[in-house]
Design a protein around this motif. Structure first.
Motif, PDB file in Angstrom:
ATOM      1  N   TYR A  13     -23.999  19.751  60.889  1.00  0.00           N
ATOM      2  CA  TYR A  13     -24.920  19.994  59.776  1.00  0.00           C
ATOM      3  C   TYR A  13     -26.349  20.093  60.285  1.00  0.00           C
ATOM      4  O   TYR A  13     -26.769  19.309  61.143  1.00  0.00           O
ATOM      5  CB  TYR A  13     -24.843  18.846  58.770  1.00  0.00           C
ATOM      6  CG  TYR A  13     -23.599  18.862  57.913  1.00  0.00           C
ATOM      7  CD1 TYR A  13     -23.195  20.030  57.257  1.00  0.00           C
ATOM      8  CD2 TYR A  13     -22.843  17.707  57.741  1.00  0.00           C
ATOM      9  CE1 TYR A  13     -22.064  20.035  56.463  1.00  0.00           C
ATOM     10  CE2 TYR A  13     -21.704  17.712  56.942  1.00  0.00           C
ATOM     11  CZ  TYR A  13     -21.319  18.890  56.310  1.00  0.00           C
ATOM     12  OH  TYR A  13     -20.205  18.884  55.537  1.00  0.00           O
ATOM     13  N   THR A  14     -27.074  21.011  59.669  1.00  0.00           N
ATOM     14  CA  THR A  14     -28.466  21.195  60.093  1.00  0.00           C
ATOM     15  C   THR A  14     -29.424  20.431  59.185  1.00  0.00           C
ATOM     16  O   THR A  14     -30.527  20.891  58.913  1.00  0.00           O
ATOM     17  CB  THR A  14     -28.838  22.690  60.091  1.00  0.00           C
ATOM     18  OG1 THR A  14     -28.309  23.255  58.892  1.00  0.00           O
ATOM     19  CG2 THR A  14     -28.320  23.417  61.286  1.00  0.00           C
ATOM     20  N   ASN A  15     -29.003  19.275  58.683  1.00  0.00           N
ATOM     21  CA  ASN A  15     -29.974  18.468  57.936  1.00  0.00           C
ATOM     22  C   ASN A  15     -30.707  17.491  58.846  1.00  0.00           C
ATOM     23  O   ASN A  15     -31.684  16.892  58.460  1.00  0.00           O
ATOM     24  CB  ASN A  15     -29.304  17.710  56.779  1.00  0.00           C
ATOM     25  CG  ASN A  15     -28.217  16.790  57.273  1.00  0.00           C
ATOM     26  OD1 ASN A  15     -27.640  17.028  58.333  1.00  0.00           O
ATOM     27  ND2 ASN A  15     -27.933  15.741  56.547  1.00  0.00           N
ATOM     28  N   GLN A  16     -30.184  17.327  60.064  1.00  0.00           N
ATOM     29  CA  GLN A  16     -30.892  16.476  61.033  1.00  0.00           C
ATOM     30  C   GLN A  16     -30.611  16.971  62.452  1.00  0.00           C
ATOM     31  O   GLN A  16     -29.598  17.618  62.705  1.00  0.00           O
ATOM     32  CB  GLN A  16     -30.460  15.022  60.881  1.00  0.00           C
ATOM     33  CG  GLN A  16     -28.970  14.815  61.033  1.00  0.00           C
ATOM     34  CD  GLN A  16     -28.604  13.325  61.085  1.00  0.00           C
ATOM     35  OE1 GLN A  16     -29.427  12.475  61.380  1.00  0.00           O
ATOM     36  NE2 GLN A  16     -27.358  13.016  60.810  1.00  0.00           N
ATOM     37  N   GLU A  51     -24.693  25.400  58.113  1.00  0.00           N
ATOM     38  CA  GLU A  51     -26.059  25.479  57.594  1.00  0.00           C
ATOM     39  C   GLU A  51     -26.179  25.621  56.081  1.00  0.00           C
ATOM     40  O   GLU A  51     -27.285  25.664  55.551  1.00  0.00           O
ATOM     41  CB  GLU A  51     -26.777  26.643  58.298  1.00  0.00           C
ATOM     42  CG  GLU A  51     -26.703  26.519  59.818  1.00  0.00           C
ATOM     43  CD  GLU A  51     -27.541  27.525  60.567  1.00  0.00           C
ATOM     44  OE1 GLU A  51     -28.084  28.447  59.908  1.00  0.00           O
ATOM     45  OE2 GLU A  51     -27.658  27.413  61.797  1.00  0.00           O
ATOM     46  N   HIS A  55     -26.684  19.586  50.342  1.00  0.00           N
ATOM     47  CA  HIS A  55     -27.513  18.570  50.996  1.00  0.00           C
ATOM     48  C   HIS A  55     -28.444  19.164  52.038  1.00  0.00           C
ATOM     49  O   HIS A  55     -29.493  18.613  52.334  1.00  0.00           O
ATOM     50  CB  HIS A  55     -26.660  17.418  51.545  1.00  0.00           C
ATOM     51  CG  HIS A  55     -25.945  17.703  52.819  1.00  0.00           C
ATOM     52  ND1 HIS A  55     -24.871  18.561  52.898  1.00  0.00           N
ATOM     53  CD2 HIS A  55     -26.148  17.230  54.074  1.00  0.00           C
ATOM     54  CE1 HIS A  55     -24.459  18.598  54.153  1.00  0.00           C
ATOM     55  NE2 HIS A  55     -25.204  17.800  54.881  1.00  0.00           N
ATOM     56  N   ILE A  56     -28.103  20.345  52.547  1.00  0.00           N
ATOM     57  CA  ILE A  56     -29.019  21.025  53.481  1.00  0.00           C
ATOM     58  C   ILE A  56     -30.197  21.590  52.684  1.00  0.00           C
ATOM     59  O   ILE A  56     -31.355  21.466  53.092  1.00  0.00           O
ATOM     60  CB  ILE A  56     -28.301  22.177  54.215  1.00  0.00           C
ATOM     61  CG1 ILE A  56     -27.002  21.683  54.839  1.00  0.00           C
ATOM     62  CG2 ILE A  56     -29.225  22.887  55.200  1.00  0.00           C
ATOM     63  CD1 ILE A  56     -27.011  21.314  56.255  1.00  0.00           C
ATOM     64  N   GLN A  58     -31.333  20.463  49.981  1.00  0.00           N
ATOM     65  CA  GLN A  58     -32.187  19.330  49.582  1.00  0.00           C
ATOM     66  C   GLN A  58     -33.069  18.870  50.739  1.00  0.00           C
ATOM     67  O   GLN A  58     -34.246  18.565  50.549  1.00  0.00           O
ATOM     68  CB  GLN A  58     -31.315  18.144  49.141  1.00  0.00           C
ATOM     69  CG  GLN A  58     -30.836  18.268  47.713  1.00  0.00           C
ATOM     70  CD  GLN A  58     -29.763  17.220  47.382  1.00  0.00           C
ATOM     71  OE1 GLN A  58     -29.361  16.424  48.233  1.00  0.00           O
ATOM     72  NE2 GLN A  58     -29.302  17.232  46.146  1.00  0.00           N
ATOM     73  N   ALA A  59     -32.499  18.820  51.922  1.00  0.00           N
ATOM     74  CA  ALA A  59     -33.280  18.395  53.096  1.00  0.00           C
ATOM     75  C   ALA A  59     -34.431  19.371  53.342  1.00  0.00           C
ATOM     76  O   ALA A  59     -35.552  18.966  53.675  1.00  0.00           O
ATOM     77  CB  ALA A  59     -32.386  18.312  54.325  1.00  0.00           C
ATOM     78  N   PRO A  67     -34.886  27.040  52.870  1.00  0.00           N
ATOM     79  CA  PRO A  67     -33.691  26.625  53.606  1.00  0.00           C
ATOM     80  C   PRO A  67     -33.524  27.395  54.914  1.00  0.00           C
ATOM     81  O   PRO A  67     -33.211  26.809  55.946  1.00  0.00           O
ATOM     82  CB  PRO A  67     -32.533  26.929  52.644  1.00  0.00           C
ATOM     83  CG  PRO A  67     -33.140  27.036  51.306  1.00  0.00           C
ATOM     84  CD  PRO A  67     -34.579  27.411  51.479  1.00  0.00           C
ATOM     85  N   HIS A 129     -23.484  14.083  50.045  1.00  0.00           N
ATOM     86  CA  HIS A 129     -23.612  13.773  51.481  1.00  0.00           C
ATOM     87  C   HIS A 129     -22.301  14.010  52.216  1.00  0.00           C
ATOM     88  O   HIS A 129     -22.287  14.440  53.357  1.00  0.00           O
ATOM     89  CB  HIS A 129     -24.105  12.338  51.669  1.00  0.00           C
ATOM     90  CG  HIS A 129     -25.393  12.107  50.929  1.00  0.00           C
ATOM     91  ND1 HIS A 129     -26.604  12.480  51.432  1.00  0.00           N
ATOM     92  CD2 HIS A 129     -25.626  11.615  49.685  1.00  0.00           C
ATOM     93  CE1 HIS A 129     -27.542  12.211  50.547  1.00  0.00           C
ATOM     94  NE2 HIS A 129     -26.981  11.680  49.470  1.00  0.00           N
TER      95      HIS A 129
END
Ligand code: MSP
Length: 476
Positions: A13-16, A51, A55-56, A58-59, A67, A129
């Motif tokens: 995931y590319t949220n972090q 990606e 949740h992505i 949202q991040a 995005p 999540h």
């Protein structure tokens, strides 16, 4: 005929940015890819980033970015980290790639044609999540047990895949090992999951905008897990390179951790069966790292950056520690204290010391007197065979242990034969024993190559030039 070996990691995931958890799977896959390349197989090693999804989005919003811009940055961070860790992938797929999006559309049309897709009203609890629905019975104090957050009540019209129709076939694939799930406790876990009522699988979202539109209803986007799983097909040409696709599919190995077993071992083969594609041959599930005994999480502030560790201790030291410390398949703990202990004991003293000892002796000896000896042949042969078996069974820490057995054996051999004295008193015997040792060292560097490619090269180079360079692992 050359055997092919198609190996994948999950797409992250590319949220972090990457952390040691994602680095762990990726390094393990790289080790296996390098090992099979060394064996002369035609390897295709795929990794990448996941990606889309709520949740992505949202991040990205939280970061005040679009995005696309947001995921571009994180995907780059993954690529940079993998470069730092010396990960030699053949392709890095991003689910925002055009080729992937086209492939997803092609697959979904096929799925629709199979008659296994229907529309229905859905009302359920959803954890963004997990990007998964969650049953009331699984909540702990009303919250998702993994993320400790209250799920949302989602009510919308979705498209569903008739998962249930395929579950008996999936079960058979697993029980007959046509699709191998390892280690055995994970296979058992999947089989017991199959005994529960899993329902059908919702494959689209009405309210999530950041996703791939359904080809047959553009108002909906593809459920992010379906989008993500399809990367294993689209990256190898499902939509645009049928020749390569035919050569490489089915995957020989999906490497994943225990958090995403249901998606890979149940949903994935069912989707493939529905469109007439073969399931993956093998899924290996490894354990989870905690950090100093605690779950790694942004909120706890204990997320460890692999690039920082590689900068501080060296890429090969990090690769070594990740795979040596815990039994591959089990859970384990990461701590800097253990890392430094192992660094000093195994790398500075064990391997590093042996290399400089042998090279110091080789430098002194008269090379033309050196004869290949037999003393170690049986030992080397037996270690090599055990090592191959361990690699085949993906017992990566076991394979490393074997290399270190050989390192200890070499140290004992030097002590037993008092080679430093022989060099002065009996040049013929010294030549023989040193021939044995340099052969053993070459073997060590060969077995180490998949795990520690730079170190392996440095050892080979020193043997070639018969010259010591500075310590490969200076003590901390
Ligand atoms: N995007 C999905 C996967 C889709 S694959 C079609 C996803 N991404 S993730 O970023 O959450 O990555 C999960 C994977 O990262 C795990 O299965 C594992 O490979 C790795 N790990 C993440 N944290 C980890 C630890 N703490 N320990 C070991 N591996 C970990 O799920």
């Amino acid at each position: 005929m050359i055997k092919k070996f198609y190996i994948t990691t999950p797409i992250y995931y590319t949220n972090q940015p990457p952390h040691i958890g994602t680095a762990y799977t990726t390094v393990a896959a790289d080790v296996l890819a390098r090992y099979y390349r060394q064996q002369g197989e035609q390897v295709f090693f795929l990794t990448g980033t996941d990606e889309h999804g709520e949740h992505i989005a949202q991040a990205a919003q939280k970061a005040g970015q679009s995005p696309q811009r947001f995921v571009d940055q994180i995907a780059n961070q993954f690529k940079e980290a993998w470069q730092k860790l010396n990960i030699k992938y053949d392709d890095f797929i991003r689910t925002t790639d055009e080729q992937h999006q086209k492939g997803v559309a092609k697959f979904l049309l096929k799925l629709k044609e199979s008659g296994k897709v229907y529309q229905d009203e859905y009302k359920a609890l959803y954890c963004p999540h997990c990007e998964d629905f969650i049953f009331k019975k699984d909540l702990v104090d009303g919250k998702c047990p993994v993320h400790k957050k209250e799920p949302q009540l989602v009510s919308e019209t979705n498209y569903f895949f008739k998962l249930k129709d395929f579950l008996p076939q999936v079960k058979k694939l697993i029980t007959t090992d046509q699709m191998i799930i390892e280690p055995p406790e994970r296979k058992k876990e999947v089989l017991s999951l199959l005994e529960q009522d899993l329902g059908n699988l919702s494959i689209s979202r009405q309210k999530v905008k950041w996703g791939i539109p359904l080809p047959f209803d553009k108002k909906q986007t593809t459920y992010v897990w379906v989008d993500a799983l399809l990367n294993y097909l689209t990256a190898i040409g499902y939509e645009n390179n049928p020749k390569q696709f035919k050569e490489l599919w089915p995957a020989d190995l999906h490497l994943i951790a225990k958090d995403i077993v249901k998606f890979h071992a149940i949903f994935w083969p069912a989707l493939l069966l529905a469109v007439g594609l073969e399931p993956p041959k093998r899924i290996f599930v490894h354990g989870f790292f905690t950090v100093n005994g605690q779950k790694m999480s942004k909120t706890l502030g204990n997320v460890i950056d692999p690039v920082y560790l590689a900068d501080k201790y060296g890429t090969d030291a990090l690769r070594y520690f990740l795979l040596r410390e815990i039994s591959f398949g089990q859970d384990g703990d990461f701590s800097i204290k253990r890392f430094e202990e192992r660094y000093n004991a195994d790398l500075a003293n064990g391997l590093g010391n042996l290399v400089s000892r042998v090279l110091a002796l080789l430098e002194k000896a008269n090379l033309k007197d050196m004869v290949a000896g037999h003393a170690f042949e049986a030992k080397i042969k037996s270690i090599r065979e055990k090592y191959r078996k361990a690699m085949g069974e993906i017992k990566l820490n076991g394979a490393l242990e074997l290399i270190w057995q050989l390192i200890s054996a070499c140290d004992e051999f030097i002590d037993r034969n008092k080679i430093w004295e022989l060099v002065k008193t009996d040049s013929e015997k010294a030549g023989k024993t040193l021939g044995v040792l340099s052969g053993a060292l070459k073997e060590i560097s060969q077995l180490l190559e998949p795990f520690m490619p730079e170190t392996s090269e440095r050892i080979k180079e020193q043997i070639r030039r018969n010259k010591r360079t500075k310590a490969i692992f200076p003590r901390l």
